[in-house]
Design an enzyme around this catalytic site. Structure first.
Site, PDB file in Angstrom:
ATOM      1  CG  ASP A   1      42.366  -0.806  41.432  1.00 16.53           C
ATOM      2  OD1 ASP A   1      43.349  -0.954  40.681  1.00 16.53           O
ATOM      3  OD2 ASP A   1      42.030  -1.632  42.295  1.00 16.53           O
TER       4      ASP A   1
ATOM      5  CD  GLU B   1      25.708  16.769  41.547  1.00 18.40           C
ATOM      6  OE1 GLU B   1      26.184  17.273  42.595  1.00 18.40           O
ATOM      7  OE2 GLU B   1      24.961  15.775  41.550  1.00 18.40           O
TER       8      GLU B   1
END
Length: 560
Positions: free
Chosen positions: A223, A274
């Site tokens: 956002d 990751e």
């Protein structure tokens, strides 16, 4: 069984550089409070999402974007977050979230959650600590506290205005009862802005990202992604009143799109890398050009960015051709897909917006006294054609809940029912976004049209929505739901999201004509019928009699 293992048994696109799922996905936005209510309180909840996952699978979407569901006092419908790592009891529990996520993954549907990093709720423990602390303290350094101007600090630090109207600064009362510092809130006064120059803020959001990634989410819609960093010195700035509330039409704004924000997303990109499963970041970034928006999706930053320039383009063939061409040049140039969108929870639904006859800046909304009232039949016809064009374009596409039912903007909401902070902060001058957030209809004869078992609904639903309910459209070959299901099935069959666009000439200025693989797309935005090429018609936004394409209609034709 892990989320990744659940997905392994479903039909998904291959995971490899250049073929990640988010490059071609159709992603369905769920606004939880307006999707489905299971406990009868009139507000949608996470079990309501779980209950309708089969409907979403039948629709044919690849992923869900879930608007905020975290703990919040709900001053701005959840975009004021008090606890980033828990579910608000209004929507359920973490166990409900986990069940919903597992159910989605079992059906081959990925899940993106909303993240609100520009600001928190004023009920967040950090802000409460800041209010109790002294000026200059570490607690206040997490937010944008500043001394005021004037002889006694009685004036705000600068002239910035809130996106929702009114000043962007509020003065606090210190612990000794005296007027004190001011804090910045680009939105409501209950939404104080974080200070992203503070390493503690950056570390906290890394923790939040990992919390949800460890639960198995597939990414984040970020956002106000163009916020976070503010210009050094916080210089005065007066926005263009015609520029829209999020600054999308303005070239240089001291609180939007500052260069330092890219460093944040490079850090987040590395963190997501990751995790397995091609986790994705999508930016809500209202920027003045496609060229500037493309800077947010360079290879080491965001993976997607909403193409708001496309959303805001008028129903005009030349303008649409230009923005599509520009998008398919700018985004691939940085290794990203274009991400198409026509509606969301912040804009007038495109079944109404495309038939407006007056200017309507983003965030203003429409109400009974707005100029240029839409023509419903024209708006729906254009909306169906616009979606038929959009879903044939290469890249990823976002759908907003209810658009597959042809829902229009709700214009005649009673003043007493409105809840958007924009309505209150502008003293009714702007209607705001409630009209696109009305709970959606599922069953035409049920209480609240199946949204809630008790008939309760946090915003009133119009009576004409009985005919637009999902059960009234299933099996109807001419319904908007049937159109969407057919478009999504053919899009997948023809792998249009991974295709390439070739413009076709000879159709005139009022026609969009292009080929994507074996599918030819013709959209007639002019007044006169257009002759269609030979081939098998696989989709049409409206019935087509013979080989002449009516106005405001789009078709897909399969060719050899």
């Amino acid at each position: 069984m892990t989320s990744t293992e659940l997905l392994a048994d479903t039909e998904t696109l291959p995971s490899a550089p250049g073929a990640e799922w988010w490059r071609t996905a159709v992603i369905y936005q769920i606004y939880p409070r307006s999707f489905a209510d299971t406990n009868g309180d009139g507000i949608g909840d996470l079990p309501g999402v779980t209950a309708h996952l089969d409907d979403l699978r039948e629709l044919g979407v690849d992923a869900i974007w879930l608007s905020p569901f975290q703990r919040s006092p709900q001053k701005d419908a959840g975009y004021d977050v008090a606890d980033y790592c828990d579910v608000d009891p209004l929507f359920g529990t973490l166990a409900d979230f986990d069940a919903m996520l597992a159910g989605a993954h079992e059906r081959g549907i990925r899940l993106i959650v909303d993240l609100v990093p520009n600001h928190s709720s004023d009920q967040h423990v950090w802000f409460q600590e800041a209010l109790a602390a002294a000026p200059g303290s570490p607690a206040r350094a997490r937010y944008m506290f500043r001394d005021g101007e004037g002889a006694h600090g009685e004036l705000p630090p600068n002239n910035w205005e809130s996106v929702f109207g009114g000043p962007a600064w509020t003065r606090v009362t210190e612990s000794d009862g005296t007027p004190g510092q001011w804090y910045l809130h680009l939105f409501d006064s209950s939404q104080p802005d974080f200070d992203w120059s503070n390493p503690e803020v950056r570390a906290e959001f890394r923790r939040v990202l990992r919390f949800w990634l460890d639960r198995g989410v597939d990414g984040f819609r970020v956002d106000v992604a163009h916020g976070l960093i503010k210009a050094e010195g916080l210089p005065d700035y007066t926005p263009d009143p015609a520029g829209g509330s999020m600054g999308g039409n303005e070239a240089s704004v001291p609180y939007w799109a500052q260069p330092g924000v890219h460093e944040v997303y490079r850090d987040w990109h590395a963190l997501l890398a990751e995790y397995d499963g091609d986790r994705a970041l999508c930016a809500e970034a209202w920027l003045p050009t496609v060229e500037k928006t493309a800077l947010w999706v360079r290879p080491d930053e965001m993976h997607q960015a909403f193409n708001f320039a496309y959303l805001e383009t008028a129903w005009d063939a030349s303008a649409l051709r230009d923005i599509v061409a520009e998008s398919l040049r700018a985004y691939p140039a940085v290794g990203a897909p274009s991400t198409w969108v026509l509606s969301n929870h912040d804009v007038v639904r495109h079944a109404s917006r495309l038939a407006l006859t007056a200017e309507n800046p983003q965030g203003a909304g429409i109400g009974p006294l707005s100029p240029g009232q839409p023509i419903p039949t024209l708006g729906l016809r254009r909306a169906r054609a616009a979606t038929t064009v959009m879903l044939a374009l290469p890249g990823s596409a976002y759908l907003y809940q209810g658009e597959e039912l042809g829902l229009p903007e709700v214009i005649d909401l009673p003043d007493g029912a409105r809840q958007d902070p924009t309505w209150f902060r502008t003293h009714g001058e702007r209607y705001g976004r409630d009209g696109c957030r009305v709970p959606i209809p599922w069953y035409s004869a049920a209480p609240a049209y199946g949204f809630s078992p008790t008939g309760a609904s946090w915003l009133p639903q119009p009576s004409e929505w009985a005919g637009l309910a999902r059960d009234a459209q299933v099996g109807d070959p001419l319904s908007t739901l049937t159109l969407y299901r057919g478009l999504l099935a053919e899009r997948r069959t023809h792998r249009l999201g991974a295709g390439a666009l070739e413009w076709l000439g000879g159709y005139g200025d009022d026609v969009l004509a292009f080929r994507n693989g074996r599918v030819t797309v013709i959209a007639n935005l002019g007044a006169a019928p257009v002759a269609l090429p030979e081939g098998r018609m696989v989709a049409a936004s409206e019935p087509v009699d013979g080989r002449m394409l009516p106005t405001d209609t789009a078709v897909w034709i399969e060719t050899e």
